[in-house]
Design an enzyme around this catalytic site. Structure first.
Site, PDB file in Angstrom:
ATOM      1  CD  GLU A 162      -3.884   4.299  10.638  1.00  0.00           C
ATOM      2  OE1 GLU A 162      -2.927   4.554  11.402  1.00  0.00           O
ATOM      3  OE2 GLU A 162      -3.788   4.314   9.391  1.00  0.00           O
ATOM      4  CG  ASP A 188      -0.285  -0.133   2.530  1.00  0.00           C
ATOM      5  OD1 ASP A 188      -0.079   0.895   3.198  1.00  0.00           O
ATOM      6  OD2 ASP A 188       0.034  -1.271   2.928  1.00  0.00           O
TER       7      ASP A 188
END
Length: 293
Positions: free
Chosen positions: A189, A97
């Protein structure tokens, strides 16, 4: 008085001796190399000085040296020198990613990189963050990675304090998903100063809108600790992508996750900075079934 006669010396008057001819002895038993032996020697020299021969020797030595280095390592979690990380065994499909942090990427080099059974098949590319920020390299990565033969997905970095609905709209305005792409991803997150209940409410609004507009369930990306503390049991119907670094195995039931980000230190050809490295939980048929139709 008559002149005296000249008398010749007896040595000078004698005829000169001939030097004895020394005949070279020839050995009938010794002969030069036969033509067959000459060809054999020439062939041996060609082999010894051939780059292919030394390539074979070096390859064999490298394999032996790697085997020696691997002694003492967990065979299910060994080092792949090309990628500069340990990679858990038993996974067939690998990917990365990326975001602006990796800079300009040569996707052809990324695709060509391979060691043993590991190569980059997929890439998740950062597209947006919050309600206004577009990753400056998104459009280039989204265009060039598929050209190189890499299957792509796009992700949005979620800001819990912002409207989940408007973040979802902003994400879909930026990314045009097509058949063959991986599902949209939301990266969650942090609580960002709000309660876990408020975060889950806005996240659910985001997920619902994305699924309604794309007809596919989005993937949730998060860290293992954040998942256990705030998400577990609330979004089990969505595919899960978990970050849990530098471990030989993910400490979760195998049926609970789809992607595992197991390292943030990979080195990939064509990328100038370290990269997150991931595995997919399943075979190629299961992977293909996740792609947008």
């Amino acid at each position: 008085m008559p002149a005296p006669r000249k008398t010749s010396n007896s040595r000078s008057s004698a005829s000169p001796r001939k030097k004895p001819v020394v005949r070279k002895r020839t050995s009938k038993g010794k002969k030069g190399l036969s033509l067959e032996w000459k060809f054999a020697v020439a062939a041996l020299l060609l082999v010894l000085f051939s780059p292919f021969y030394y390539g074979y020797i070096i390859k064999g030595f490298s394999s032996s040296w790697r085997w020696i280095k691997d002694i003492g390592e967990d065979p299910g979690y060994r080092t792949y020198n090309s990628f500069n990380i340990k990679i858990p065994k038993g996974h067939l499909i690998h990917g990365i990613d990326v975001s602006y942090y990796q800079g300009k990427i040569d996707w052809k080099q990324v695709k060509a990189m391979e060691e043993d059974d590991v190569a980059v098949k997929f890439a998740f590319i950062k597209a947006t963050e919050g309600m206004f920020n577009v990753d400056p390299y998104f459009q280039r990565n989204w265009r060039e990675a598929p050209k190189a033969g890499i299957i792509c997905g796009a992700y949005h970095y979620f800001k819990p304090k912002k409207s989940g609905l408007w973040q979802a709209k902003f994400f879909l305005q930026t990314v045009k998903f097509e058949a063959g792409d991986l599902p949209p991803v939301v990266d969650i997150e942090e609580l960002n100063g709000i309660s876990s209940a408020e975060m889950r409410l806005e996240l659910q609004v985001f997920l619902t809108h994305i699924e309604k507009k794309t007809d596919v369930k989005p993937i949730i990306y998060t860290g293992l600790s954040f998942y256990k503390d705030y998400l577990k049991g609330y979004f089990d119907e969505y595919p899960l992508w978990v970050a849990h670094y530098h471990q030989p195995r993910l400490k979760m039931p195998a049926g609970d996750w789809h992607f595992w980000q197991h390292s943030d230190k990979a080195k990939i050809s064509g990328i100038n900075h370290v990269v997150d490295f991931n595995v997919f939980n399943g075979d190629s048929l299961k992977f293909d079934s996740m792609l947008i139709r």
